[in-house]
Design a protein around this motif. Structure first.
Motif, mmCIF file in Angstrom:
data_model
loop_
_atom_site.group_PDB
_atom_site.id
_atom_site.type_symbol
_atom_site.label_atom_id
_atom_site.label_comp_id
_atom_site.label_asym_id
_atom_site.label_seq_id
_atom_site.Cartn_x
_atom_site.Cartn_y
_atom_site.Cartn_z
ATOM 1 N N GLU A 240 3.352 1.756 -7.323
ATOM 2 C CA GLU A 240 2.618 1.056 -6.033
ATOM 3 C C GLU A 240 3.082 -0.482 -6.037
ATOM 4 O O GLU A 240 3.639 -0.969 -7.031
ATOM 5 C CB GLU A 240 0.859 1.145 -6.603
ATOM 6 N N PRO A 241 2.564 -1.033 -4.890
ATOM 7 C CA PRO A 241 3.063 -2.481 -4.799
ATOM 8 C C PRO A 241 2.016 -3.257 -5.865
ATOM 9 O O PRO A 241 1.097 -2.847 -6.329
ATOM 10 C CB PRO A 241 2.661 -2.668 -3.385
ATOM 11 N N ALA A 242 2.417 -4.367 -6.215
ATOM 12 C CA ALA A 242 2.069 -5.213 -7.174
ATOM 13 C C ALA A 242 0.678 -5.823 -6.645
ATOM 14 O O ALA A 242 -0.272 -6.154 -7.481
ATOM 15 C CB ALA A 242 2.776 -6.613 -7.440
ATOM 16 N N HIS A 243 0.482 -5.817 -5.382
ATOM 17 C CA HIS A 243 -0.666 -6.163 -4.552
ATOM 18 C C HIS A 243 -1.320 -5.045 -3.956
ATOM 19 O O HIS A 243 -0.965 -4.551 -2.965
ATOM 20 C CB HIS A 243 -0.573 -7.353 -3.755
ATOM 21 N N ILE A 244 -2.412 -4.559 -4.311
ATOM 22 C CA ILE A 244 -2.976 -3.324 -3.719
ATOM 23 C C ILE A 244 -3.807 -3.898 -2.423
ATOM 24 O O ILE A 244 -4.548 -4.332 -2.451
ATOM 25 C CB ILE A 244 -3.959 -2.693 -4.809
ATOM 26 N N VAL A 245 -3.591 -2.774 -1.389
ATOM 27 C CA VAL A 245 -4.327 -2.660 -0.360
ATOM 28 C C VAL A 245 -5.012 -1.345 -0.200
ATOM 29 O O VAL A 245 -4.491 -0.367 -0.818
ATOM 30 C CB VAL A 245 -3.484 -3.130 1.064
ATOM 31 N N ASP A 246 -5.901 -1.174 0.707
ATOM 32 C CA ASP A 246 -6.327 0.168 0.951
ATOM 33 C C ASP A 246 -5.528 1.147 1.536
ATOM 34 O O ASP A 246 -4.469 0.829 2.125
ATOM 35 C CB ASP A 246 -7.749 0.112 1.756
ATOM 36 N N GLY A 247 -5.550 2.477 0.840
ATOM 37 C CA GLY A 247 -4.551 3.569 1.499
ATOM 38 C C GLY A 247 -3.570 3.655 0.661
ATOM 39 O O GLY A 247 -2.780 4.676 1.045
ATOM 40 N N VAL A 248 -2.840 2.743 -0.243
ATOM 41 C CA VAL A 248 -1.748 3.098 -0.986
ATOM 42 C C VAL A 248 -1.901 4.451 -1.842
ATOM 43 O O VAL A 248 -3.269 4.543 -2.380
ATOM 44 C CB VAL A 248 -1.470 1.981 -1.865
ATOM 45 N N GLU A 249 -0.798 5.156 -1.946
ATOM 46 C CA GLU A 249 -0.922 6.260 -2.817
ATOM 47 C C GLU A 249 -1.261 5.993 -4.382
ATOM 48 O O GLU A 249 -0.593 5.158 -4.908
ATOM 49 C CB GLU A 249 0.531 6.858 -2.813
ATOM 50 N N LEU A 250 -2.139 6.481 -4.961
ATOM 51 C CA LEU A 250 -2.804 6.427 -6.172
ATOM 52 C C LEU A 250 -1.732 6.798 -7.372
ATOM 53 O O LEU A 250 -0.805 8.015 -6.983
ATOM 54 C CB LEU A 250 -4.024 6.949 -6.560
ATOM 55 N N ASN A 251 -1.290 6.064 -8.249
ATOM 56 C CA ASN A 251 -0.078 6.286 -9.228
ATOM 57 C C ASN A 251 -0.802 5.893 -10.412
ATOM 58 O O ASN A 251 0.188 4.946 -11.189
ATOM 59 C CB ASN A 251 0.966 5.384 -8.850
ATOM 60 N N PRO A 252 -1.686 6.621 -11.256
ATOM 61 C CA PRO A 252 -2.156 5.748 -12.398
ATOM 62 C C PRO A 252 -1.223 6.081 -13.435
ATOM 63 O O PRO A 252 -0.235 7.020 -13.531
ATOM 64 C CB PRO A 252 -3.574 6.645 -12.846
ATOM 65 N N GLN A 253 -1.241 5.061 -14.455
ATOM 66 C CA GLN A 253 -0.038 5.181 -15.564
ATOM 67 C C GLN A 253 -0.829 5.285 -16.930
ATOM 68 O O GLN A 253 -0.244 5.106 -17.933
ATOM 69 C CB GLN A 253 0.730 3.931 -15.597
ATOM 70 N N THR A 254 -2.094 5.644 -16.962
ATOM 71 C CA THR A 254 -2.732 6.051 -18.285
ATOM 72 C C THR A 254 -3.615 7.490 -18.180
ATOM 73 O O THR A 254 -3.739 7.804 -16.957
ATOM 74 C CB THR A 254 -3.699 5.125 -18.769
#
Length: 322
Positions: free
Chosen positions: A130-144
């Motif tokens: 994901e981009p370093a600065h999150i905005v609404d609607g970005v695809e979730l990509n958890p790393q834990t």
């Protein structure tokens, strides 16, 4: 109005219960019963309405069915295994954060009413590519594992809301600081301890560099936002019931400077700086900047400064000498 708080023995559950005791109502109706549930029965609170404190293991479907034998109108689901512990013990995190949430939602859907479910998710839902600065609607990509389990809970909440089984509202909480009490197994625990412990006369280690950015919110603010989520109309959320909550983006150094402005240099002088690779591996995958456009439009609160957070900690939570 019957209300349930899971994780009712934790600091957020206790603060939320006290806040509900102050307002005495939710969704325009008086609270007639509050149940606080946790693995061990929470300590009783003095509240202006009947309250029950009960032990419940949310990983046990039968235990949850017993807890929810009578329908609740609003459920605040705060119970969870925190990030560092979920990363160290995959099965424990899976059982509590995913299957425990599923057990709760399954029990809720057995009643004719579709209760409001306010689900405490996490900003750890974001990460990776994901981009370093999150905005609404970005695809979730958890790393834990913790973030992944929270995202799976979000999807369950959305789908069961779509089907009319519950009325879900999922809140991705920023790092909550300054937490009272003792350090827990969360990878973010240092984000409270370097302020809480040092303000209480103890030393505390910071395992990341001073320029590490933290997306954070104060306990007072997150409690207000939990209640606000329950009070909103379902249509206000649209088809995606899970949102990024407002927070502040400050570096560790900026937060320490704000503490020093409020209290002087003594607490800052008690901070040590020793890197911790295990903590860094987890938290460096989190995002330190977010623009929560939808949440702000819905009226969720945002902290004005970390200095306010320090003042609130001194007023609400600092351990007093006997």
């Amino acid at each position: 109005m019957r209300v349930l708080i899971t994780g009712g023995g934790g600091f957020l559950g206790q603060k939320l219960a006290r806040a509900l005791g102050t307002t005495g109502q939710l969704r325009g109706q008086p609270i007639t019963q509050l149940t606080l549930a946790d693995l061990a029965a929470p300590a009783p609170l003095t509240l202006p309405f009947p309250a029950t404190n009960t032990a419940c293991n949310i990983t046990d479907p039968a235990d949850v069915q017993t807890l929810m034998a009578q329908p609740f109108d609003v459920i605040f689901h705060l119970a969870a295994i925190v990030s560092g512990q979920a990363e160290a013990d995959f099965d424990l995190g899976l059982n509590v954060n995913l299957f425990g949430t599923l057990n709760l939602l399954q029990a809720a859907r057995t009643h004719a009413n579709a209760p409001v479910v306010v689900y405490a998710s996490s900003i750890a839902a974001h990460g990776g590519e994901e981009p370093a600065h999150i905005v609404d609607g970005v695809e979730l990509n958890p790393q834990t594992s913790y973030g992944t389990q929270k995202v799976m809970g979000e999807l369950l909440l959305n789908d069961m809301t779509r089907r009319g089984m519950v009325d879900g509202r999922g809140l991705r909480l920023p790092t909550v600081t300054i937490r009272p009490g003792r350090a827990n197994a969360a990878a973010s625990s240092f984000m409270s301890s370097i302020f809480r412990d040092t303000l209480q006369g103890e030393t505390s280690n910071c395992p990341v560099a001073p320029d590490y950015p933290i997306y954070h919110t104060a306990p007072r603010t997150v409690v207000a936002n939990l209640i606000h989520a329950a009070n909103l109309n379902c249509a206000d959320f649209g088809t995606n019931r899970c949102i990024n909550l407002p927070g502040r983006s400050d570096t560790v150094a900026q937060m320490i400077a704000a503490m020093t402005d409020v209290t002087g240099p003594d607490a800052e002088n008690r901070i040590t700086w020793h890197p911790d690779a295990a903590v860094q591996t987890i938290v460096k995958g989190w995002r330190g900047h977010c623009t929560p456009t939808k949440a702000l439009a819905l009226g969720f609160a945002q902290d004005a400064s970390f200095a306010d957070t320090v003042r609130w900690f001194l007023a609400d939570d600092i351990a007093k000498a006997p």
